[in-house]
Design a protein around this motif. Structure first.
Motif, PDB file in Angstrom:
ATOM      1  N   ALA A 390       0.842  -1.188   0.000  1.00 30.66           N
ATOM      2  CA  ALA A 390       0.000   0.000   0.000  1.00 30.66           C
ATOM      3  C   ALA A 390       0.882   1.244   0.000  1.00 30.66           C
ATOM      4  N   GLU A 391       0.429   2.282  -0.690  1.00 31.16           N
ATOM      5  CA  GLU A 391       1.242   3.493  -0.808  1.00 31.16           C
ATOM      6  C   GLU A 391       1.533   4.126   0.543  1.00 31.16           C
ATOM      7  N   ASP A 392       0.609   3.967   1.490  1.00 29.34           N
ATOM      8  CA  ASP A 392       0.808   4.561   2.813  1.00 29.34           C
ATOM      9  C   ASP A 392       1.267   3.531   3.837  1.00 29.34           C
ATOM     10  N   SER A 393       1.830   2.413   3.345  1.00 30.49           N
ATOM     11  CA  SER A 393       2.196   1.336   4.276  1.00 30.49           C
ATOM     12  C   SER A 393       3.304   1.735   5.235  1.00 30.49           C
ATOM     13  N   ARG A 394       4.152   2.702   4.818  1.00 29.07           N
ATOM     14  CA  ARG A 394       5.299   3.063   5.652  1.00 29.07           C
ATOM     15  C   ARG A 394       5.052   4.320   6.472  1.00 29.07           C
ATOM     16  N   LEU A 395       3.816   4.825   6.481  1.00 30.17           N
ATOM     17  CA  LEU A 395       3.527   5.983   7.311  1.00 30.17           C
ATOM     18  C   LEU A 395       3.573   5.581   8.777  1.00 30.17           C
ATOM     19  N   TYR A 396       4.204   6.398   9.579  1.00 28.64           N
ATOM     20  CA  TYR A 396       4.436   6.044  10.982  1.00 28.64           C
ATOM     21  C   TYR A 396       3.287   6.543  11.864  1.00 28.64           C
ATOM     22  N   GLU A 397       2.261   5.715  12.005  1.00 23.42           N
ATOM     23  CA  GLU A 397       1.219   6.042  12.960  1.00 23.42           C
ATOM     24  C   GLU A 397       1.736   5.812  14.376  1.00 23.42           C
ATOM     25  N   ASP A 398       1.098   6.422  15.348  1.00 23.17           N
ATOM     26  CA  ASP A 398       1.569   6.307  16.722  1.00 23.17           C
ATOM     27  C   ASP A 398       1.224   4.943  17.303  1.00 23.17           C
ATOM     28  N   GLU A 399       1.728   4.699  18.509  1.00 28.00           N
ATOM     29  CA  GLU A 399       1.548   3.408  19.166  1.00 28.00           C
ATOM     30  C   GLU A 399       0.076   3.103  19.439  1.00 28.00           C
ATOM     31  N   VAL A 400      -0.699   4.131  19.721  1.00 27.63           N
ATOM     32  CA  VAL A 400      -2.122   3.896  19.981  1.00 27.63           C
ATOM     33  C   VAL A 400      -2.789   3.287  18.756  1.00 27.63           C
ATOM     34  N   TYR A 401      -2.442   3.791  17.580  1.00 26.82           N
ATOM     35  CA  TYR A 401      -3.016   3.249  16.345  1.00 26.82           C
ATOM     36  C   TYR A 401      -2.537   1.824  16.113  1.00 26.82           C
ATOM     37  N   TRP A 402      -1.232   1.570  16.325  1.00 31.30           N
ATOM     38  CA  TRP A 402      -0.713   0.226  16.107  1.00 31.30           C
ATOM     39  C   TRP A 402      -1.303  -0.777  17.093  1.00 31.30           C
ATOM     40  N   ASP A 403      -1.665  -0.346  18.261  1.00 30.14           N
ATOM     41  CA  ASP A 403      -2.313  -1.257  19.206  1.00 30.14           C
ATOM     42  C   ASP A 403      -3.648  -1.759  18.666  1.00 30.14           C
ATOM     43  N   THR A 404      -4.272  -0.993  17.789  1.00 29.56           N
ATOM     44  CA  THR A 404      -5.526  -1.453  17.182  1.00 29.56           C
ATOM     45  C   THR A 404      -5.276  -2.421  16.025  1.00 29.56           C
ATOM     46  N   LEU A 405      -4.058  -2.438  15.487  1.00 27.78           N
ATOM     47  CA  LEU A 405      -3.729  -3.318  14.368  1.00 27.78           C
ATOM     48  C   LEU A 405      -3.181  -4.659  14.829  1.00 27.78           C
ATOM     49  N   ARG A 406      -2.435  -4.652  15.925  1.00 29.13           N
ATOM     50  CA  ARG A 406      -1.805  -5.889  16.389  1.00 29.13           C
ATOM     51  C   ARG A 406      -2.857  -6.902  16.845  1.00 29.13           C
TER      52      ARG A 406
END
Length: 831
Positions: A390-406
């Motif tokens: 994805a074109e935005d795959s390397r955008l660095y979202e914060d830890e709160v956002y990544w906690d929703t992905l893991r």
């Protein structure tokens, strides 16, 4: 009275129950490996001297609840030393344990009279493979989360005293905590996470992975586009229902392979519920410790005879270089159609120290799959690109956002890894060594938007040019994602001539890899060494610049190349090429063989080349502005090339047609290892000077080369039509693993065969002016339709780096200076 007694009885019961609950003891915790800090699933945790206990889940967690506890719990698992720890009675407490590997803990299997009861279970597993293997599905897809960590381990005290290590001592002082309180020091270098959607369909077998989000942090990792493609789940998937699994380029036999009894011993040790599945536990280990086979435990469901869980390891006894351990753990779940798919995977590769003064390395992979959908295939066009970012795959979202992905949160240890890598990246000496390693691997030095190199070609010496120096550059993705400029400039002090190369490439499409390239070049070349065909052998090309330069010629070349992947696996290439031939050796050809007076030495040629390449399941990754092939899995690589020469176009002297076809295939041959087979044929339809024919590449050096005929003299065979077979059989530890004492050396046998059958038509022979042609280069070609054959056998992995080949020439033994037998050497780095 009765009512009062009833009320009293109820109150007494409630109070007693409350008292029992108050006295209940809850012990929870996590079991990890003392060396790696990784969780250990499937560990038995019980109160010492009782049967009260549980088993750790896939993430190493456990919980024991009991009203009658003991005062000590003990954790035990195959391959580890048991460990005890005191616990308090009553209340809730957390007890974490770290287990140490026990290399001598493998239990002996004692087979009593009658059949081993494990055998009946294994036969049912094999019989039900067609029902349980996920490959039976017409399609499946799922969401996947992948986590990768790479660490340096086994950091000795002697290594700590090195100047480099002292400069990062402030980091090492806190590294002790990475593996836990009892763990060994681990220095993290890289950690990544990715969230993907994986798709698979059968008939034809196609795969696609959409990488949606990635998070990468590592020493020396900058752009991350290549790493992003590697960290997806596609590269961390292992299916034990296959007979053979490819791991780190080697073929390992599965413990549930069709021929399981040839490779393994088994012990039925227990039966237990895993979730709602009643399972048999079978421990297994290889019949020969040196085989590329696993040691571990499998859990087989009673009803379906399906693989429910597996913990499989390859230890240091196996015939592998530099690998201390490989461990694969899986937990599988059934799909609605019966096939089982891994829902959690954990892979550990422990790379040992190359020398006593170096450190080791740990590579750890974890994947979790969910939201599985089966038998809903997409159109074939959907799978054309196997890896899509994805074109935005390397955008660095914060830890709160990544906690929703893991699929599950990071542990405290993993959070600490991120912090430590950030610290390491800012240490100057680390940056310096990172740059040095990059130059060694890539061959170029990055100075911003331009790379300087390649360093391998900086200096050379041969008898024509004398000392040759060369420098060059290429632009990188920071300069442009569409345009690539490159150039090289060289000078020979012996011939006092300038050599150059200049090229420009435009990337027209990345989705269907499409490029247009212009290249101009003026250089000294060797007859028979087609550099365009040897791009994958840079060391051989560099070596060809050194020493006695047989059949050298100066050439000016101008070439335009258009390439496009028309559909998955099918690439079309068109080339327009003009080049000149100015020999430095005795050479001549007649304009008319019937008039043996006038002859020429130089010529010019203009060619249009059409090349079609089909590799059905070839996997590519995009490395900045380059596309790198990772090879094929199952299908061969088929290449067909047609060349048309045009007389009179830009002064060209000849018209001609050439047609070449090649098929290359990697073949898994079970216990016999792996075979590499290349079949090739070519036909030249016209009468031409022999530099425009096929000069088969000989080898008169003491070094073995897979791209040459190793007992053929230079220029011994020229043909205008031929068919060839090159066969390499790598036997791994077959046979030698079974010989006492020899097996400790970890030598590996191999076999080779080079066969070529061709001919040189009389019209082409008559075109040669033998009075001006070097005797060594006088081409007699093939006679009596006899093939040229050389057969070889050898031993590789001597001292882990050396290979020795013994090659016998079988035909044309009466040719002048023919070598009948040769001992050739190769230095190689392999696992």
């Amino acid at each position: 009275m009765f009512l009062k007694r009833s009320v009293f009885f109820v109150l007494l019961t409630l109070c007693t129950a409350g008292l029992v609950r108050a006295q209940e003891t809850v012990v929870k915790g996590k079991i990890t490996d003392v060396n790696t800090g990784d969780p250990i699933p499937f560990v038995n945790v019980i109160y010492d001297g009782t049967t009260i206990g549980t088993t750790t889940d896939f993430d190493g967690n456990f919980t024991i609840k009991t009203a009658t506890p003991g005062d000590t719990i003990v954790a035990s698992y195959i391959g580890y030393k048991p460990k005890k720890k005191a616990v308090a009675k009553g209340g809730v407490q957390t007890v974490n344990l770290q287990l140490e590997e026990d290399a001598t803990s493998l239990q002996e299997v004692v087979i009593n009279a009658g059949e081993n009861p494990a055998y009946a279970i294994l036969r049912e597993v094999v019989r039900n493979k067609s029902k349980n293997d996920k490959r039976k599905l017409t399609a499946y897809e799922y969401d996947t989360y992948t986590k990768i960590e790479i660490d340096v381990d086994n950091i000795s005290e002697k290594l700590r005293q090195k100047k480099v290590m002292k400069k990062i001592s402030q980091v090492l002082d806190s590294v002790e905590r990475i593996a836990g309180d009892d763990g060994k020091p681990i220095l993290p270098l890289f950690i990544s996470e990715s969230v993907s959607k994986l798709y698979y369909r059968d008939d034809p077998s196609l795969r696609r992975e959409n990488i949606l989000k990635t998070k990468i942090n590592g020493v020396g990792v900058e752009d991350g586009s290549v790493v992003t493609q590697f960290i997806g789940s596609s590269f961390q998937e292992y299916n034990f229902y296959q007979n053979w699994l490819t791991i780190v380029t080697k073929e390992f036999v599965s413990p549930i392979a069709d021929g399981w009894r040839l490779y393994y011993e088994y012990d039925l040790t227990d039966s237990v519920y895993i979730g709602e599945d009643y399972c048999y536990r079978l421990d297994f280990f290889p019949r020969s410790p040196q085989e590329l086979a696993f040691t571990g435990t499998i859990w087989i469901t009673k009803n379906e005879h399906a693989l429910r869980q597996i913990d499989a390891s390859v230890g240091r006894a196996a015939n592998l270089n530099f690998i201390e351990k490989i461990r694969i753990q899986q937990e599988l779940a059934p799909t609605p159609l019966g096939a089982w798919i891994p829902i959690k995977n954990r892979v550990l590769i422990d790379v040992g120290e190359v020398t006593n003064n170096s450190a080791g390395m740990l590579a750890k992979f974890y994947t979790s799959n969910k939201n599985i959908v089966v038998n809903k295939p997409h159109e074939l066009k959907f799978y054309e690109r196997p890896i899509v970012m994805a074109e935005d795959s390397r955008l660095y979202e914060d830890e709160v956002y990544w906690d929703t992905l893991r699929h599950e949160p990071l542990s405290e240890t993993e959070k600490n890894v991120y912090k430590m890598i950030d610290t390491l990246q800012n240490i100057p000496v680390v940056k310096t060594y990172t740059d040095i390693i990059k130059v060694f691997i890539d061959g170029y030095y990055d100075v911003g938007k331009v790379d300087i190199g390649p360093y391998l070609g900086l200096v050379a010496w041969n008898d024509i040019e004398g000392v040759r120096v060369q420098g060059g550059f290429r632009t990188n993705i920071d300069f442009s994602k569409k345009w690539v400029y490159a150039g090289q400039l060289g000078y020979g002090f012996g011939d006092a001539r300038v050599k150059y190369m200049a090229s420009v490439q435009t990337i027209l499409s990345r989705q269907r890899w499409t490029t247009l390239t212009f290249r101009a070049r003026s250089d000294l070349r060797r007859l028979g060494v087609e550099e365009d065909d040897l791009e994958d052998n840079p060391l051989f090309l560099v070596a060809s610049r050194w020493g006695y330069f047989r059949r050298g010629y100066y050439s000016d070349e101008y070439k335009v190349t258009f390439q496009r992947e028309l559909f998955k696996g099918f690439t079309q290439k068109l080339m327009l090429k003009y080049w000149t031939f100015e020999p430095t050796f005795d050479f001549g050809y007649f304009d008319d063989p019937d008039v043996s007076v006038a002859f020429n030495q130089n010529f010019q040629a203009t060619e249009v080349i059409s090349e079609t390449r089909f590799a059905r399941d070839e996997l590519f990754i995009q490395n900045d502005n380059e596309r790198v092939s990772l090879g094929t899995t199952k299908w061969p690589i088929i290449t067909m090339r047609y060349t048309r020469g045009f007389s009179g176009l830009w002064g060209s002297d000849f018209s001609y047609d050439k047609l070449r076809l090649s098929v290359a295939k990697r073949i898994k041959t079970g216990p016999l290892g792996v075979a590499l087979v290349t079949i090739q044929g070519e036909y030249i339809f016209d009468t031409l000077p022999y530099p425009l024919l096929v000069l088969h590449l000989g080898n008169q050096s003491p070094l073995y080369s897979a791209v040459t005929y190793n007992l053929m003299n230079y220029g011994e065979f020229v043909s205008d039509h031929y068919a060839s077979l090159q066969y390499r059989q790598y036997l791994e530890g077959f046979l030698l693993n079974r010989i006492p004492l020899i097996q400790k050396l970890r030598w590996r046998l191999l076999g080779t065969a080079n066969v070529i059958m061709g001919g040189l038509r009389k019209s082409n022979q008559e075109l040669i002016n033998t009075s001006t042609t070097d005797e060594e280069l006088r081409p007699g070609g093939f006679v009596d339709r006899r093939p040229y054959v050389e057969l070889g056998y050898g031993v590789e992995n001597i001292f882990r780096f050396l290979r020795v080949d013994f090659v016998h020439r079988v035909s044309y033994l009466d040719n002048k200076d023919a070598r009948k037998f040769g001992v050739l050497f190769t230095a190689q780095f392999q696992l």
